[in-house]
Design a protein around this motif. Structure first.
Motif, short mmCIF file in Angstrom:
data_model
loop_
_atom_site.label_atom_id
_atom_site.label_comp_id
_atom_site.label_asym_id
_atom_site.label_seq_id
_atom_site.Cartn_x
_atom_site.Cartn_y
_atom_site.Cartn_z
N ALA A 196 93.47 41.25 51.88
CA ALA A 196 94.57 40.49 52.51
C ALA A 196 94.14 39.12 53.02
O ALA A 196 94.74 38.58 53.93
CB ALA A 196 95.20 41.31 53.65
N GLY A 197 93.06 38.57 52.45
CA GLY A 197 92.61 37.24 52.86
C GLY A 197 91.99 37.17 54.23
O GLY A 197 91.85 36.09 54.81
N LEU A 198 91.58 38.32 54.77
CA LEU A 198 91.04 38.35 56.14
C LEU A 198 89.53 38.12 56.19
O LEU A 198 88.97 38.01 57.28
CB LEU A 198 91.37 39.69 56.79
N PHE A 199 88.89 38.06 55.02
CA PHE A 199 87.42 37.99 55.01
C PHE A 199 86.94 36.88 54.10
O PHE A 199 86.02 37.06 53.29
CB PHE A 199 86.84 39.34 54.57
N THR A 200 87.51 35.71 54.25
CA THR A 200 87.11 34.58 53.42
C THR A 200 85.68 34.11 53.73
O THR A 200 85.07 33.40 52.93
CB THR A 200 88.08 33.40 53.61
N ASP A 201 85.15 34.51 54.88
CA ASP A 201 83.80 34.11 55.25
C ASP A 201 82.75 35.11 54.77
O ASP A 201 81.55 34.92 55.01
CB ASP A 201 83.70 33.98 56.77
N VAL A 202 83.17 36.16 54.08
CA VAL A 202 82.25 37.18 53.59
C VAL A 202 82.15 37.08 52.07
O VAL A 202 83.18 37.11 51.38
CB VAL A 202 82.73 38.60 53.98
N GLY A 206 87.14 41.22 51.29
CA GLY A 206 87.38 42.47 51.98
C GLY A 206 86.69 43.65 51.34
O GLY A 206 86.26 44.59 52.01
N TYR A 207 86.58 43.61 50.01
CA TYR A 207 85.92 44.70 49.28
C TYR A 207 84.50 44.91 49.78
O TYR A 207 84.10 46.04 50.11
CB TYR A 207 85.93 44.36 47.79
N ALA A 208 83.74 43.83 49.86
CA ALA A 208 82.37 43.94 50.34
C ALA A 208 82.33 44.18 51.85
O ALA A 208 81.52 44.99 52.34
CB ALA A 208 81.59 42.68 50.00
N ALA A 209 83.21 43.51 52.60
CA ALA A 209 83.20 43.64 54.06
C ALA A 209 83.45 45.08 54.49
O ALA A 209 82.80 45.60 55.42
CB ALA A 209 84.24 42.71 54.67
N GLN A 210 84.40 45.74 53.83
CA GLN A 210 84.71 47.13 54.17
C GLN A 210 83.51 48.04 53.91
O GLN A 210 83.16 48.89 54.72
CB GLN A 210 85.92 47.60 53.37
N GLN A 211 82.84 47.83 52.78
CA GLN A 211 81.72 48.71 52.43
C GLN A 211 80.48 48.41 53.28
O GLN A 211 79.72 49.32 53.62
CB GLN A 211 81.44 48.61 50.94
#
Length: 360
Positions: A196-202, A206-211
Motif C-alpha cells: 500500500a505504498g507504506l514502505f517506500t524507504d525499504v 512492503g513485501y520485504a518489510a513484512q518478512q
C-alpha cells in the motif's frame, strides 16, 4: 459480517507426468513461452514423478481447517479452488452457488503483500465470479494478510529453536551458525508497489518489510543474538529484469566464519515444490559443497497453531473485532481487511479488476 462458507485458494500443481506441461502452460499463459523453455522447469516436477505435493497439502489443510472451524462452533463449509490446476476456482464457486452459498470469506495460501501472493488472488476471484456469472449473487471477502499472526509465526519459532539446538549438539558454536530466512524473489518494481505504498524507504517495499519484521520477531523469540539475513529464491524472470536479491545460493557462497546454516522457508505455508527443490535439493547441495552443516526448518503446514490462526482470522471478521484486539506479534500489523486501490498491481499485465476485501 456473517459468512456462509470459507474459500481456500491455492496455486495448484500437477499430479502426474502428463499434467506437468499443461500445468506450466497455465502458470505462464499469455507470456508466449515455448514448451522447450518450460521443460527447463518441468524437470523439477519430473524428478518427483510429475507430482507436486501442493494439492495433497491443501487437501490436508482443508480437512484440518474444516475440523477446527467445527470445533470452534462455526458451522460453515470449506471450499477449495486453485489458480493453475484442478480443482479450479470457477468450479469451486459454481459448486458453492449450487449449494446455496451467498457470502464467502477467502483465505489465500500466502501470508504477505505482493502481486502473486495477494493481488493476483484477488484478480483470480474477480475473474472466477465473472466466468461463473456469479458477480451479483456471490460475495467474496478476504482475510487480512496474516504474516503477523502469532499462529503463523510460532511454527517458525519452534523450527529455529530446534535447529539451533541441533547445530550446537552437532558441535557448532553459536557464533558459527547463520540463519537464512528464505522467501520467493519477485521483480524489484513489483516489490516497490507492495504494501500500500507504506514502505517506500525499504528496499523491497512492503513485501520485504513484512518478512523482515517476521524474521526479527522469530530471532528475538527463538535465538536472540543469532546471526541472520533475509534471502530470496526461485527467480524466474529474464536476466534483464532486476529481482530481489541475494539469491540463497549466493548468500551461502558469501558466508564467512560459519560452519552451520539453518534455512527457514519464511515465505511459504507448506512444503511444496519450491521448498523441496530450491531449498531441500539445490540449497542443500550448495551447502554440502561448501562444507556447511545444513538443516531446513518446517513450514506451518497443518500445525495446530497455524490452523487455529486461520480460524481466528475468520472469527475476527465475523465478530468485527477492533484492530487493537486482533492477534499481532510484529512491529508491522495487523494488516488491513480492505486492500488499498492499486496496491500490489502489476502494470506489465495491464489493469484487472480485483476484489478489495469487502465488495466484489
Amino acid at each position: 459480517m456473517s459468512y456462509d462458507a470459507v474459500l481456500l485458494s491455492g496455486f495448484g500443481g500437477p499430479e502426474g507426468q502428463e499434467d506437468v506441461l499443461p500445468f506450466l502452460r497455465n502458470v505462464t499463459r499469455g507470456r508466449g513461452i515455448p514448451d522447450e523453455r518450460l521443460e527447463e522447469v518441468a524437470h523439477h516436477y519430473r524428478a518427483f514423478g510429475g507430482v507436486s505435493p501442493i494439492n495433497e497439502q491443501n487437501r490436508d489443510l482443508k480437512r484440518a481447517l474444516q475440523a477446527a472451524l467445527t470445533q470452534a462452533g462455526l458451522d460453515i463449509p470449506v471450499y477449495w479452488g486453485n489458480r493453475n490446476w484442478a480443482p479450479y476456482l470457477d468450479e469451486a464457486l459454481e459448486q458453492a452457488a449450487k449449494d446455496g452459498i451467498r457470502t464467502m470469506i477467502a483465505i489465500p495460501t500466502s501470508a504477505y503483500s505482493s502481486y502473486s501472493s495477494c493481488r493476483q488472488y484477488r484478480e483470480d476471484w474477480a475473474d472466477a465470479l465473472e466466468a461463473s456469472g456469479l458477480q451479483t449473487t456471490l460475495q467474496i471477502d478476504k482475510v487480512r494478510q496474516f504474516f503477523s499472526h502469532p499462529g503463523f509465526i510460532q511454527p517458525f519459532i519452534d523450527g529455529v529453536q530446534s535447529g539451533v539446538a541441533a547445530a550446537m549438539q552437532a558441535g557448532h558454536d553459536r557464533s558459527a551458525i547463520e540463519v537464512l530466512f528464505s522467501t520467493h524473489s519477485i521483480p524489484i518494481d513489483d516489490a516497490a508497489r507492495s504494501g500500500a505504498g507504506l514502505f517506500t524507504d525499504v528496499e523491497g517495499g512492503g513485501y520485504a518489510a513484512q518478512q523482515l519484521a517476521v524474521a526479527a520477531h522469530v530471532v528475538a523469540e527463538a535465538a536472540p543474538g543469532i546471526s541472520w539475513q533475509l534471502v530470496y529464491q526461485s527467480r524466474s524472470g529474464p536476466p534483464s529484469q532486476p529481482w530481489l536479491e541475494p539469491d540463497i545460493n549466493d548468500a551461502l557462497e558469501a558466508l564467512e566464519e560459519r560452519t552451520a546454516v539453518l534455512i527457514v522457508p519464511l515465505g511459504f505455508v507448506s512444503d511444496h515444490m519450491e521448498v523441496m527443490w530450491d531449498l531441500d535439493t539445490e540449497a542443500r547441495e550448495t551447502a554440502a559443497r561448501l562444507g556447511l552443516w545444513f538443516t531446513r526448518t518446517p513450514t506451518p503446514g497443518t500445525q495446530p497453531d497455524f490452523i487455529d490462526a486461520l480460524v481466528d482470522l475468520v472469527q475476527e471478521r465475523i465478530s468485527g473485532r477492533p484492530t487493537g484486539q486482533r492477534a499481532n506479534t510484529t512491529a508491522i500489523g495487523p494488516w488491513f481487511d480492505v486492500c488499498r486501490p492499486g496496491c500490489c498491481e502489476n502494470p506489465r499485465l495491464g489493469f484487472k479488476p480485483a476484489i478489495a476485501g469487502l465488495q466484489p
